[in-house]
Design an enzyme around this catalytic site. Structure first.
Site, PDB file in Angstrom:
ATOM      1  N   THR A  47       0.921  -1.166   0.081  1.00  0.00           N
ATOM      2  CA  THR A  47       0.079   0.077  -0.036  1.00  0.00           C
ATOM      3  C   THR A  47       0.756   1.379  -0.212  1.00  0.00           C
ATOM      4  O   THR A  47       0.473   2.104  -0.597  1.00  0.00           O
ATOM      5  CB  THR A  47      -0.906   0.046   1.234  1.00  0.00           C
ATOM      6  OG1 THR A  47      -1.738  -1.085   1.149  1.00  0.00           O
ATOM      7  CG2 THR A  47      -1.987   1.289   1.383  1.00  0.00           C
ATOM      8  N   TYR A  60      -8.067   0.940  -4.129  1.00  0.00           N
ATOM      9  CA  TYR A  60      -6.608   1.330  -4.770  1.00  0.00           C
ATOM     10  C   TYR A  60      -5.753   0.001  -5.256  1.00  0.00           C
ATOM     11  O   TYR A  60      -6.176  -1.063  -4.595  1.00  0.00           O
ATOM     12  CB  TYR A  60      -5.725   2.123  -3.654  1.00  0.00           C
ATOM     13  CG  TYR A  60      -5.429   1.154  -2.402  1.00  0.00           C
ATOM     14  CD1 TYR A  60      -6.134   1.064  -1.381  1.00  0.00           C
ATOM     15  CD2 TYR A  60      -4.475   0.538  -2.477  1.00  0.00           C
ATOM     16  CE1 TYR A  60      -5.911   0.460  -0.190  1.00  0.00           C
ATOM     17  CE2 TYR A  60      -3.857  -0.144  -1.179  1.00  0.00           C
ATOM     18  CZ  TYR A  60      -4.762  -0.302  -0.331  1.00  0.00           C
ATOM     19  OH  TYR A  60      -4.330  -1.234   1.030  1.00  0.00           O
ATOM     20  N   THR A 126       1.471  -4.431   4.567  1.00  0.00           N
ATOM     21  CA  THR A 126       1.230  -4.579   5.773  1.00  0.00           C
ATOM     22  C   THR A 126       0.880  -5.957   6.082  1.00  0.00           C
ATOM     23  O   THR A 126       0.917  -6.626   7.032  1.00  0.00           O
ATOM     24  CB  THR A 126       0.301  -3.658   6.442  1.00  0.00           C
ATOM     25  OG1 THR A 126      -1.008  -3.814   5.616  1.00  0.00           O
ATOM     26  CG2 THR A 126       0.899  -2.267   6.306  1.00  0.00           C
ATOM     27  N   ASP A 127       0.199  -6.790   4.852  1.00  0.00           N
ATOM     28  CA  ASP A 127      -0.561  -7.917   5.272  1.00  0.00           C
ATOM     29  C   ASP A 127       0.421  -8.879   5.778  1.00  0.00           C
ATOM     30  O   ASP A 127      -0.116  -9.781   6.520  1.00  0.00           O
ATOM     31  CB  ASP A 127      -1.375  -8.390   4.040  1.00  0.00           C
ATOM     32  CG  ASP A 127      -2.306  -7.744   3.454  1.00  0.00           C
ATOM     33  OD1 ASP A 127      -3.136  -7.836   2.520  1.00  0.00           O
ATOM     34  OD2 ASP A 127      -2.706  -6.904   4.415  1.00  0.00           O
ATOM     35  N   LYS A 199       0.195  -7.526  13.255  1.00  0.00           N
ATOM     36  CA  LYS A 199      -0.927  -6.419  12.588  1.00  0.00           C
ATOM     37  C   LYS A 199      -2.289  -6.734  13.301  1.00  0.00           C
ATOM     38  O   LYS A 199      -2.625  -7.976  13.393  1.00  0.00           O
ATOM     39  CB  LYS A 199      -1.306  -6.708  11.200  1.00  0.00           C
ATOM     40  CG  LYS A 199      -2.118  -5.801  10.419  1.00  0.00           C
ATOM     41  CD  LYS A 199      -2.243  -5.968   8.927  1.00  0.00           C
ATOM     42  CE  LYS A 199      -3.057  -4.882   8.330  1.00  0.00           C
ATOM     43  NZ  LYS A 199      -2.967  -5.148   6.906  1.00  0.00           N
ATOM     44  N   GLU A 320      -1.898 -29.036  29.261  1.00  0.00           N
ATOM     45  CA  GLU A 320      -2.938 -29.975  29.243  1.00  0.00           C
ATOM     46  C   GLU A 320      -2.507 -31.040  27.989  1.00  0.00           C
ATOM     47  O   GLU A 320      -2.842 -32.020  28.260  1.00  0.00           O
ATOM     48  CB  GLU A 320      -4.283 -29.282  28.424  1.00  0.00           C
ATOM     49  CG  GLU A 320      -5.008 -28.464  29.355  1.00  0.00           C
ATOM     50  CD  GLU A 320      -6.416 -28.003  28.779  1.00  0.00           C
ATOM     51  OE1 GLU A 320      -6.642 -26.767  28.685  1.00  0.00           O
ATOM     52  OE2 GLU A 320      -7.146 -29.011  28.419  1.00  0.00           O
TER      53      GLU A 320
END
Ligand code: DGL
Length: 363
Positions: A47, A60, A126-127, A199, A320
């Site tokens: 981006t 975009y 950013t993903d 994120k 556990e």
């Protein structure tokens, strides 16, 4: 009165002499302006390089603008760093992959070996930024700063954040205070360590946090101000070396949830996975059906790491699930996606689950 004028005359002649001498000193010998740090910017898309139809459009296309365009938006950076740039890739980061990671780590290591290079900035979507940051945290073989820069809004949008993040990332990468801090994400004035960067928002400008430990520091008044250091092994202290690698062992992530079956564990084994990370519920728990399938996969030599979908807190041993009885590994502070990266690198070194558990305690 005559004495005053004579003293004034002497003072004036001294001043003229000094001024003349100064002008005789060759330019190259004058006190040079302190050298600005050389910072490389490797652009990969996202981006921060996106382009929308208008300032108010929400739609975009990421990975459109070249790195030169991004740098032209921050002319002030020339006052604080000598910036060199390379369009390393041009992708939306949901398309980032292991092959690109390996190329990027090798390129960064080559640049950081050059004595005059102070640091490297990687612009990125950013993903998957947190994954690339963590991969580089384990594979960069230098103490010099490596800083990720990204954006939640494209440069074409009102309130675009990329230029600010990029400027601050370059400042951080050129700063002596950032040496030895590991790979960092600089976003929204915060410095987030790669060992726990996450994120946490699909849309907010401040989308990245360190859910367990908080930021390493902040960027303020044109410099990084650190308030803590990571205790994790990283970069120059990492035992992982990818310089001769062009691929990594296949590791898949399989989620647990109410009613989860063994379907995707069987599929991962059949696809040839060398490791499986369970994105478990709670403290890395999974349904009985999944547990049985994971134990069977382990008996076939597939490494099993228990992690959790929960954002904060470690997935611990001695809870556990009897990891030692099953030969499983607990991921501690590695979320499922960082656990996948660490397990891929661990499997280039060992298949011993106790050794892999040691690595999950240290990185
Ligand atoms: N497609 C997403 C990416 O490249 C855009 C998100 C962003 O970069 O902020 O990661």
């Amino acid at each position: 009165m005559g004495q005053i004028w004579r003293a004034y005359g002497r003072l004036l002649s001294v001043w003229v002499l000094v001024a003349l001498c100064g002008s005789l000193v060759p330019e190259r010998l004058r006190a040079a302006e302190p050298d600005k740090p050389v910072v490389w910017v490797l652009a990969t898309g996202g981006t921060i390089a996106g382009q929308g139809e208008s300032q108010v459009a929400s739609a975009y296309k990421p990975g459109t603008l070249r790195v030169e365009t991004l740098l032209n938006a921050i002319p002030e950076i020339a006052e604080v760093a000598e910036v060199r740039a390379e369009q390393f890739a041009q992708i939306a980061s949901q398309d980032m992959d292991v092959a690109t990671w390996l190329r990027l780590a090798k390129r960064i290591n080559a640049l950081l070996q050059e004595p005059q290079v102070a640091g490297v900035v990687v612009t990125h979507g950013t993903d998957t930024q947190e994954e690339t940051a963590y991969f580089l945290n384990l594979t960069v073989k230098s103490e010099k700063p490596v800083v990720m820069a990204s954006a939640m809004r494209p440069p074409s949008a009102l309130g675009a954040d990329g230029a600010r993040n990029l400027y601050q990332a370059i400042v951080c990468a050129g700063s002596a205070q950032a040496v030895g801090q590991g790979v960092m994400i600089v976003m929204d004035d915060k410095i987030i360590g790669a060992d726990d960067a996450t994120k946490v928002s699909t849309l907010e400008a401040g989308a990245f946090q360190d859910p367990d430990f908080g930021p390493l520091g902040l960027i303020y008044n044109g410099r990084p101000i650190f308030s803590r250091h990571s205790l994790k092994r990283h970069t120059a202290q990492s035992e992982f070396d990818v310089s001769e690698l062009d691929s990594l062992p296949r590791v898949e992530v399989v989620s647990s949830y109410a009613g989860a079956t063994a379907l995707f564990i069987h599929a991962a084994v059949q696809a040839g996975a060398r490791g499986i990370v369970i994105a478990g519920v709670g403290n890395g728990n999974m349904s009985a059906e999944m547990l049985n399938a994971a134990a069977s996969a382990r008996e076939q030599g597939v490494a099993i790491v228990r992690s959790s979908r929960i954002m904060r807190g470690p997935t611990t041993q001695w809870n556990e699930v009897d990891d030692d009885a099953l030969g499983f590994v607990a991921s501690w502070y590695a979320n499922p996606y960082r656990a996948r990266i660490l397990l891929m690198l661990a499997l280039t070194q060992t298949e011993d689950y106790r050794e892999i558990q040691r690595m999950f305690r240290q990185y």
